[in-house]
Design a protein around this motif. Structure first.
Motif, PDB file in Angstrom:
ATOM      1  N   LEU A   1      36.793  48.502  35.057  1.00  0.00           N
ATOM      2  CA  LEU A   1      37.230  47.442  36.155  1.00  0.00           C
ATOM      3  C   LEU A   1      38.035  47.980  37.384  1.00  0.00           C
ATOM      4  CD1 LEU A   1      38.335  44.503  33.674  1.00  0.00           C
ATOM      5  CD2 LEU A   1      36.293  44.573  35.263  1.00  0.00           C
ATOM      6  N   GLU A   2      38.789  49.017  36.772  1.00  0.00           N
ATOM      7  CA  GLU A   2      39.747  49.673  37.942  1.00  0.00           C
ATOM      8  C   GLU A   2      38.834  50.488  38.817  1.00  0.00           C
ATOM      9  OE1 GLU A   2      43.654  50.168  34.799  1.00  0.00           O
ATOM     10  OE2 GLU A   2      42.637  51.982  35.262  1.00  0.00           O
ATOM     11  N   LEU A   3      38.127  51.221  38.332  1.00  0.00           N
ATOM     12  CA  LEU A   3      37.148  52.361  39.196  1.00  0.00           C
ATOM     13  C   LEU A   3      36.377  51.591  40.094  1.00  0.00           C
ATOM     14  CD1 LEU A   3      36.256  55.185  36.752  1.00  0.00           C
ATOM     15  CD2 LEU A   3      37.766  55.287  38.923  1.00  0.00           C
ATOM     16  N   SER A   4      35.792  50.400  39.598  1.00  0.00           N
ATOM     17  CA  SER A   4      35.081  49.636  40.487  1.00  0.00           C
ATOM     18  C   SER A   4      35.638  48.865  41.554  1.00  0.00           C
ATOM     19  CB  SER A   4      34.313  48.509  39.639  1.00  0.00           C
ATOM     20  OG  SER A   4      35.218  47.335  39.427  1.00  0.00           O
ATOM     21  N   GLY A   5      36.980  48.833  41.375  1.00  0.00           N
ATOM     22  CA  GLY A   5      37.829  48.280  42.684  1.00  0.00           C
ATOM     23  C   GLY A   5      38.402  46.821  42.157  1.00  0.00           C
ATOM     24  N   ALA A   6      37.658  46.357  41.445  1.00  0.00           N
ATOM     25  CA  ALA A   6      38.004  45.049  40.935  1.00  0.00           C
ATOM     26  C   ALA A   6      39.343  44.539  40.431  1.00  0.00           C
ATOM     27  CB  ALA A   6      36.631  44.186  39.958  1.00  0.00           C
ATOM     28  N   LEU A   7      39.789  45.510  39.588  1.00  0.00           N
ATOM     29  CA  LEU A   7      41.198  45.410  39.059  1.00  0.00           C
ATOM     30  C   LEU A   7      41.959  46.389  39.841  1.00  0.00           C
ATOM     31  CD1 LEU A   7      42.803  44.321  36.797  1.00  0.00           C
ATOM     32  CD2 LEU A   7      42.230  46.074  35.472  1.00  0.00           C
ATOM     33  N   LYS A   8      42.989  45.870  40.167  1.00  0.00           N
ATOM     34  CA  LYS A   8      44.141  46.738  40.780  1.00  0.00           C
ATOM     35  C   LYS A   8      45.288  47.012  39.661  1.00  0.00           C
ATOM     36  CE  LYS A   8      42.500  46.276  44.884  1.00  0.00           C
ATOM     37  NZ  LYS A   8      41.705  47.665  45.440  1.00  0.00           N
ATOM     38  N   ILE A   9      45.523  48.525  39.569  1.00  0.00           N
ATOM     39  CA  ILE A   9      46.452  48.919  38.632  1.00  0.00           C
ATOM     40  C   ILE A   9      47.812  47.995  38.696  1.00  0.00           C
ATOM     41  CG2 ILE A   9      47.604  50.727  40.087  1.00  0.00           C
ATOM     42  CD1 ILE A   9      46.269  51.511  36.764  1.00  0.00           C
TER      43      ILE A   9
ATOM     44  N   PRO B   1      46.870  41.564  36.461  1.00  0.00           N
ATOM     45  CA  PRO B   1      46.220  41.273  35.266  1.00  0.00           C
ATOM     46  C   PRO B   1      44.945  40.898  35.731  1.00  0.00           C
ATOM     47  CG  PRO B   1      47.734  39.215  36.291  1.00  0.00           C
ATOM     48  CD  PRO B   1      47.898  40.709  37.206  1.00  0.00           C
ATOM     49  N   VAL B   2      44.108  40.913  34.388  1.00  0.00           N
ATOM     50  CA  VAL B   2      42.587  40.620  34.429  1.00  0.00           C
ATOM     51  C   VAL B   2      42.430  39.133  34.633  1.00  0.00           C
ATOM     52  CG1 VAL B   2      40.408  40.915  33.286  1.00  0.00           C
ATOM     53  CG2 VAL B   2      42.176  42.754  33.064  1.00  0.00           C
ATOM     54  N   THR B   3      41.929  38.690  35.676  1.00  0.00           N
ATOM     55  CA  THR B   3      41.578  37.244  35.885  1.00  0.00           C
ATOM     56  C   THR B   3      40.234  37.034  35.965  1.00  0.00           C
ATOM     57  OG1 THR B   3      41.797  37.571  38.272  1.00  0.00           O
ATOM     58  CG2 THR B   3      43.938  37.366  37.005  1.00  0.00           C
ATOM     59  N   ASP B   4      39.932  35.738  36.034  1.00  0.00           N
ATOM     60  CA  ASP B   4      38.645  35.395  36.456  1.00  0.00           C
ATOM     61  C   ASP B   4      38.241  35.836  37.552  1.00  0.00           C
ATOM     62  OD1 ASP B   4      38.573  33.879  34.015  1.00  0.00           O
ATOM     63  OD2 ASP B   4      38.932  31.807  34.808  1.00  0.00           O
ATOM     64  N   ASP B   5      38.835  36.025  38.695  1.00  0.00           N
ATOM     65  CA  ASP B   5      38.666  36.610  39.779  1.00  0.00           C
ATOM     66  C   ASP B   5      38.206  37.876  39.883  1.00  0.00           C
ATOM     67  OD1 ASP B   5      38.235  36.103  42.958  1.00  0.00           O
ATOM     68  OD2 ASP B   5      39.926  37.614  43.008  1.00  0.00           O
TER      69      ASP B   5
ATOM     70  N   LEU C   1      36.918  39.502  37.181  1.00  0.00           N
ATOM     71  CA  LEU C   1      35.795  39.433  36.500  1.00  0.00           C
ATOM     72  C   LEU C   1      34.418  39.344  37.405  1.00  0.00           C
ATOM     73  CD1 LEU C   1      36.423  38.004  33.010  1.00  0.00           C
ATOM     74  CD2 LEU C   1      36.528  40.676  33.633  1.00  0.00           C
ATOM     75  N   SER C   2      34.744  38.096  38.195  1.00  0.00           N
ATOM     76  CA  SER C   2      33.756  38.004  39.435  1.00  0.00           C
ATOM     77  C   SER C   2      33.606  38.976  40.335  1.00  0.00           C
ATOM     78  CB  SER C   2      34.152  36.465  40.071  1.00  0.00           C
ATOM     79  OG  SER C   2      33.279  36.040  41.050  1.00  0.00           O
ATOM     80  N   LYS C   3      34.471  39.728  40.765  1.00  0.00           N
ATOM     81  CA  LYS C   3      34.309  40.655  41.464  1.00  0.00           C
ATOM     82  C   LYS C   3      33.578  41.788  41.028  1.00  0.00           C
ATOM     83  CE  LYS C   3      38.711  39.957  44.503  1.00  0.00           C
ATOM     84  NZ  LYS C   3      39.587  40.652  44.957  1.00  0.00           N
ATOM     85  N   TYR C   4      33.838  42.123  39.736  1.00  0.00           N
ATOM     86  CA  TYR C   4      33.110  43.214  38.748  1.00  0.00           C
ATOM     87  C   TYR C   4      31.776  42.548  38.688  1.00  0.00           C
ATOM     88  CZ  TYR C   4      32.105  46.623  35.308  1.00  0.00           C
ATOM     89  OH  TYR C   4      31.657  47.590  34.429  1.00  0.00           O
ATOM     90  N   GLY C   5      31.329  41.296  38.527  1.00  0.00           N
ATOM     91  CA  GLY C   5      30.228  40.820  38.262  1.00  0.00           C
ATOM     92  C   GLY C   5      29.528  40.682  37.060  1.00  0.00           C
ATOM     93  N   ASN C   6      30.486  40.598  35.881  1.00  0.00           N
ATOM     94  CA  ASN C   6      30.328  40.848  34.596  1.00  0.00           C
ATOM     95  C   ASN C   6      31.586  40.083  33.759  1.00  0.00           C
ATOM     96  OD1 ASN C   6      29.085  40.755  31.775  1.00  0.00           O
ATOM     97  ND2 ASN C   6      28.693  42.987  32.183  1.00  0.00           N
ATOM     98  N   SER C   7      31.433  39.185  32.993  1.00  0.00           N
ATOM     99  CA  SER C   7      32.534  38.953  32.257  1.00  0.00           C
ATOM    100  C   SER C   7      32.239  38.766  30.780  1.00  0.00           C
ATOM    101  CB  SER C   7      32.779  37.413  32.597  1.00  0.00           C
ATOM    102  OG  SER C   7      31.744  36.395  32.458  1.00  0.00           O
TER     103      SER C   7
ATOM    104  N   PHE D   1      28.719  47.092  28.982  1.00  0.00           N
ATOM    105  CA  PHE D   1      29.634  46.206  29.921  1.00  0.00           C
ATOM    106  C   PHE D   1      29.341  46.763  31.288  1.00  0.00           C
ATOM    107  CE2 PHE D   1      33.843  45.345  31.861  1.00  0.00           C
ATOM    108  CZ  PHE D   1      33.891  44.136  31.847  1.00  0.00           C
ATOM    109  N   THR D   2      28.146  46.571  31.693  1.00  0.00           N
ATOM    110  CA  THR D   2      27.419  47.053  32.777  1.00  0.00           C
ATOM    111  C   THR D   2      27.954  46.116  34.101  1.00  0.00           C
ATOM    112  OG1 THR D   2      25.427  48.084  31.735  1.00  0.00           O
ATOM    113  CG2 THR D   2      25.289  47.605  34.019  1.00  0.00           C
ATOM    114  N   GLN D   3      28.417  46.841  35.099  1.00  0.00           N
ATOM    115  CA  GLN D   3      28.743  46.036  36.521  1.00  0.00           C
ATOM    116  C   GLN D   3      27.561  45.572  37.145  1.00  0.00           C
ATOM    117  OE1 GLN D   3      30.726  48.294  39.432  1.00  0.00           O
ATOM    118  NE2 GLN D   3      31.504  46.788  40.503  1.00  0.00           N
ATOM    119  N   ASN D   4      27.598  44.321  37.577  1.00  0.00           N
ATOM    120  CA  ASN D   4      26.733  43.546  38.306  1.00  0.00           C
ATOM    121  C   ASN D   4      27.200  43.675  39.909  1.00  0.00           C
ATOM    122  OD1 ASN D   4      24.658  42.064  39.699  1.00  0.00           O
ATOM    123  ND2 ASN D   4      24.840  40.447  38.249  1.00  0.00           N
ATOM    124  N   THR D   5      26.400  44.545  40.545  1.00  0.00           N
ATOM    125  CA  THR D   5      26.776  44.733  41.982  1.00  0.00           C
ATOM    126  C   THR D   5      26.031  43.932  42.775  1.00  0.00           C
ATOM    127  OG1 THR D   5      25.317  46.398  42.407  1.00  0.00           O
ATOM    128  CG2 THR D   5      27.405  47.073  41.660  1.00  0.00           C
ATOM    129  N   LYS D   6      25.154  42.738  42.513  1.00  0.00           N
ATOM    130  CA  LYS D   6      24.605  42.023  43.436  1.00  0.00           C
ATOM    131  C   LYS D   6      25.559  40.949  43.765  1.00  0.00           C
ATOM    132  CE  LYS D   6      20.060  42.450  40.990  1.00  0.00           C
ATOM    133  NZ  LYS D   6      19.199  41.561  40.269  1.00  0.00           N
TER     134      LYS D   6
END
Length: 350
Positions: A305-313, A316-320, A322-328, A345-350
């Motif tokens: 999640l961090e490397l994708s940029g969806a989670l900032k160090i 917290p891990v939020t629904d938003d 997971l939505s940015k990552y594209g997979n929950s 836990f593959t990222q969905n980039t679509k």
């Protein structure tokens, strides 16, 4: 002088204290800590930042000696900059980077003002800051612990000189490119990096049995255990829970299915090439955790999640997120071997 060891796995020796225990013993007592280390981890710096937020002391000054040359991951750099900003905003210290010399040493000094006299203690050895702060089992380390003024003062003054002579405030150093790989599980006890050939071979044995485990976003549990209550010592010092401590809470409508691996340990192979052991336990086998170290599973999930940029160090891990990552959902897939399972836990980039 005392010899400190990591003391895990088959090399547990009661005659030698654990480096991490001595680190926290002094952290709770010190008014000031000076550090010069080669490498850092995002988890250790995030936990240090949380310690600064939860406690009125110590002051912390940290030199990072290798990453300017070997590269930062984005989470590593962000955690270092965040720690620096928190220290600066609270008048509690600074984070420096060496951009002139590849400093690979590991030096730590602790000072406490008592009757106008500084008491010096120091640790010198193989432990980077991650081995000190995080409870996670990585490389096995050995260190020397100095409790006398003469040796402690020498280490302390050396660190001060390094900060002055090769250190540059992190906010004044331009870092424009970052390492892309998730190195959080590299050299981790209980984790194997699987070759591409072996990974393909194992994944070719997958069956049609798949359990879609939801990644839950409760504010203080599951992937967000870091934000739960920390450990408070009798002196009132609070140590936060590890940043990467995590588990998956599996719903009963999944664990009740006959083929679910209930109340046992399994070997897992991840879609990105790691292998480690997990276990299911607790009421209705709802707890899905990594064995050996509860942070292994967290490093795998939160690291991606961090490397994708969806989670900032530090956030917290939020629904938003997971939505940015594209997979929950983490897929738990059976293979032809009942003791071997696949995690996806593959990222969905679509």
């Amino acid at each position: 002088m005392k010899l400190l060891l990591s003391n895990f796995g088959k090399a547990k020796y009661k005659t030698h204290p654990k480096t991490r225990d001595i680190w926290y013993e002094n952290l709770k007592l010190a008014d000031s800590i000076k550090i010069a280390t080669g490498y850092i981890s995002s988890g250790s710096l995030t936990e240090l930042a949380k310690i600064v937020e939860l406690n009125p002391k110590p002051k912390i000054d940290l030199l990072i000696g290798m990453h300017f040359f070997s590269g930062f991951t984005k989470p590593q750099y962000d955690s270092a900059l965040a720690l620096h900003n928190i220290l600066q905003n609270n008048g509690r210290g600074s984070v420096y980077i060496s951009n002139s010399i590849m400093f690979h040493g590991k030096l730590y000094s602790f000072t406490k003002s008592e009757n106008s006299k500084d008491i010096y203690r120091a640790i010198v050895g193989s432990s980077n800051i991650g081995s000190m702060v995080e409870s996670s089992f990585g490389l096995y380390e050995a260190d020397c612990y100095f409790q006398d003024d003469k040796c402690g003062k020498l280490v302390h003054e050396t660190i001060l000189n390094l900060h002055r002579d090769i250190g540059v405030i992190i906010s004044e150093v331009s870092i424009k490119s970052f390492n892309k790989n998730n190195d959080l599980l590299e050299d981790h006890y209980g984790v194997v990096k699987v070759s591409h050939e072996e990974l393909v071979k194992v994944w070719d044995t997958k069956t049609s049995t798949v359990f879609n485990i939801p990644v839950k976003t409760e504010p203080k549990s599951n992937l967000n255990a870091f934000f739960g209550r920390g450990r408070k010592s009798p002196r009132g010092f609070v140590v936060p829970r590890p940043w990467y401590e995590a588990e998956l809470i599996v719903p009963f409508n999944i664990t009740k299915i006959q083929n679910y691996p209930k109340d046992r340990s399994i070997n897992v192979y991840t879609d990105d090439g790691w292998s480690f052991k997990c276990a299911t336990n607790g009421q209705n086998a709802k707890n899905f955790r990594s064995i050996e170290d509860l942070q292994i599973l967290g490093r795998w999930i939160k690291g991606r999640l961090e490397l994708s940029g969806a989670l900032k160090i530090g956030q917290p891990v939020t629904d938003d997120v997971l939505s940015k990552y594209g997979n929950s959902t983490v897929k738990l897939i059976a293979t032809s071997d009942p003791n071997v399972w696949l995690l996806d836990f593959t990222q969905n980039t679509k």
